[in-house]
Write an enzyme that holds these catalytic residues in place. Structure first.
Site, PDB file in Angstrom:
ATOM      1  N   TYR A 140      -1.923  -0.910  10.395  1.00 17.58           N
ATOM      2  CA  TYR A 140      -2.029  -1.097   8.952  1.00 17.58           C
ATOM      3  C   TYR A 140      -0.755  -0.611   8.270  1.00 17.58           C
ATOM      4  O   TYR A 140      -0.138  -1.334   7.495  1.00 17.58           O
ATOM      5  CB  TYR A 140      -3.252  -0.359   8.395  1.00 17.58           C
ATOM      6  CG  TYR A 140      -3.373  -0.497   6.894  1.00 17.58           C
ATOM      7  CD1 TYR A 140      -3.892  -1.652   6.333  1.00 17.58           C
ATOM      8  CD2 TYR A 140      -2.936   0.518   6.049  1.00 17.58           C
ATOM      9  CE1 TYR A 140      -3.982  -1.802   4.961  1.00 17.58           C
ATOM     10  CE2 TYR A 140      -3.024   0.381   4.678  1.00 17.58           C
ATOM     11  CZ  TYR A 140      -3.542  -0.777   4.138  1.00 17.58           C
ATOM     12  OH  TYR A 140      -3.617  -0.921   2.775  1.00 17.58           O
ATOM     13  N   SER A 157       0.829  -1.188   0.000  1.00 18.17           N
ATOM     14  CA  SER A 157       0.000   0.000   0.000  1.00 18.17           C
ATOM     15  C   SER A 157       0.867   1.241   0.000  1.00 18.17           C
ATOM     16  O   SER A 157       1.959   1.246   0.576  1.00 18.17           O
ATOM     17  CB  SER A 157      -0.883   0.006   1.255  1.00 18.17           C
ATOM     18  OG  SER A 157      -1.582   1.227   1.389  1.00 18.17           O
TER      19      SER A 157
END
Length: 158
Positions: free
Chosen positions: A67, A55
Site C-alpha cells: 500500500y 495517501s
C-alpha cells in the site's frame, strides 16, 4: 476534470503474498492508465485538472508495504506530471489524505479520522486552489513523518 480515487490495501500477510500485485495495479497502474486516457484531451483543450488521491501513508510501512509503496509511486508520478503539464494548461494535484471513514479504513488506530463529507470538501478546495500537492490533515502528516523517522533509525541499526 478527473478525480482518481480508487485504492486498495491490506495488512501484509507474509504467508500469502498473492494479493500484493493487485494493490499496485489499482493504486498506481490504474491511475497511470486513467491519466493516459484522460490527459491527452485536457492537453488538446489547453485546460483541465487531474486529481489523484494518494495517501499520507505514502511513506514506509511495516504493516502494509505494498500500500505505502504503491501510494509513494502515485505521489511521485502525480507531482512529476504536475510539473510537466502546468505549461500546457493542465493542473495535476497529488492529494495526500489521512484516514477517511470508509470501509477501507480498517486499521486499529485511525487518528484524525475524517468523514467522507470532509474529504469531499478537501477535494473541492483542491479544485478551487489547484495545488500540485495538498496534504490533509497536517497533524497526521507530522505524525507519519515522525513514525517514518523512527523506522529509518530502526532500519539503520538493524
Amino acid at each position: 476534470m478527473c478525480v482518481y480515487c480508487a485504492g486498495v490495501g491490506d495488512l501484509l500477510d507474509a504467508n500469502d503474498l498473492s494479493g500484493e500485485p493487485r494493490v499496485f495495479a489499482v493504486n498506481l497502474l490504474g491511475a497511470v492508465e486513467t491519466a493516459t486516457a484522460i490527459l491527452p484531451s485536457m492537453m488538446a483543450a489547453g485546460r483541465g485538472h487531474f486529481i489523484g488521491l494518494s495517501s499520507i501513508g505514502d511513506q514506509r510501512s511495516l504493516d502494509a508495504p505494498s500500500y505505502s509503496a504503491s501510494k509513494a509511486g502515485l505521489s511521485s508520478y502525480l507531482e512529476a506530471l504536475a510539473l510537466a503539464l502546468r505549461s500546457r494548461g493542465v493542473m495535476v494535484t497529488n492529494l495526500r489524505l489521512g484516514f477517511v471513514d470508509t470501509k477501507m479504513a480498517k486499521a486499529k488506530v485511525r487518528p484524525f479520522m475524517m468523514t467522507t463529507e470532509r474529504a469531499v470538501d478537501v477535494i473541492a478546495h483542491c479544485l478551487r486552489r489547484r495545488p500540485a500537492r495538498f496534504t490533509y490533515p497536517r497533524r497526521l502528516a507530522a505524525l507519519a513523518w515522525l513514525s517514518n523517522l523512527a523506522l529509518s533509525v530502526r532500519l539503520w541499526f538493524a
